[in-house]
Design an enzyme around this catalytic site. Sequence first.
Site, mmCIF file in Angstrom:
data_model
loop_
_atom_site.group_PDB
_atom_site.id
_atom_site.type_symbol
_atom_site.label_atom_id
_atom_site.label_comp_id
_atom_site.label_asym_id
_atom_site.label_seq_id
_atom_site.Cartn_x
_atom_site.Cartn_y
_atom_site.Cartn_z
ATOM 1 N N ARG A 50 0.819 -5.424 -2.913
ATOM 2 C CA ARG A 50 1.575 -4.179 -2.945
ATOM 3 C C ARG A 50 2.315 -3.985 -4.268
ATOM 4 O O ARG A 50 2.453 -2.866 -4.759
ATOM 5 C CB ARG A 50 2.574 -4.153 -1.789
ATOM 6 C CG ARG A 50 1.934 -4.094 -0.416
ATOM 7 C CD ARG A 50 1.222 -2.755 -0.207
ATOM 8 N NE ARG A 50 0.616 -2.667 1.099
ATOM 9 C CZ ARG A 50 1.265 -2.321 2.203
ATOM 10 N NH1 ARG A 50 2.554 -2.059 2.161
ATOM 11 N NH2 ARG A 50 0.621 -2.245 3.345
ATOM 12 N N ASP A 159 14.975 8.275 7.769
ATOM 13 C CA ASP A 159 14.128 7.147 7.402
ATOM 14 C C ASP A 159 14.721 6.503 6.160
ATOM 15 O O ASP A 159 15.430 7.166 5.381
ATOM 16 C CB ASP A 159 12.691 7.590 7.128
ATOM 17 C CG ASP A 159 11.712 6.425 7.173
ATOM 18 O OD1 ASP A 159 11.166 6.151 8.265
ATOM 19 O OD2 ASP A 159 11.503 5.776 6.131
#
Length: 303
Positions: A50, A159
């Site tokens: 990632r 979020d």
Amino acid sequence: MNIASPPPPTQADQSEYAFSDRDFARIAALANAKYGIYLQSSKKALVYSRLARRLRALNLSDFETYCDLLQQADSGGEEEHLLSALTTNVTHFFREKHHFDFLRNQLLPDLVARAKSGAAVRVWSSACSAGQEAYCIAAMVLDACAEAGTLDIRILATDIDPQIIVKAKQGIYPKDQQNAIPDQYRAIMIDTSKGDEAHFCMHKKLGNLISFGQLNLIADWPMRRPFDVIFCRNAAIYFDKNTQSRLWGRFADALTPEGHLMIGHSERLCGPAEQRFASVDITTYRKTDAPGIEMSSKGNEKP
């Protein structure tokens, strides 16, 4: 917020940058301290795959330099890039349908009646990802009460990832996600005057019920009005047990008496909060104790 586990990088991929156990430990410590994300050592290959793209984008030569950048007071917002890289917002409309069935059949009749009598009704989608969960809740509210926009009914959708919140506010989704929306809600949810061959858009009337904002669940919460229903699905599973225990307790504090909490299918209540809830359906819990904290009725739900 979800952390996916794609196939591990190949050896050739891993050889592009030096990535020591110490580098991984530094990244894991930062992710845990700032975001509550618990990265086990088995995630080292995932973290490499990632973050290697971030090293390329920043033209860095190794992970040690990247770790040093993250720990600088002015990292140029790299911590947010780290968060976005480590988390994958995988969700779809009406995911874990049993929660929405319970909301429609067991909770909304009473909540709508209370709103029509002048009471405030508050629902929190606390790990809303790209917004599908919040728009589904809004659609069910409008289906149960066409005049919901004129009543004191609000949905807070938060979020931790600021980039995903931008997408959630836009309410634009790939056409292939449309199949997950039941026929009875399509007219309420989909604005057929917008979109294109590849995308469809949410109706503005849904967005009018929702306040979107960035919020870190392990940091301070600015909200002061209690919630009738809290959704927190597939986020706590990535916290360690102590963090989960604190989170469940904070949710109990943030609920109205007999308010409801809905969690992910792989998650379980733990710690003292277990005694504050009663199971009423699949991963659905009703608060059974008195309010844990005093919450002002004058609070602003927007983070």
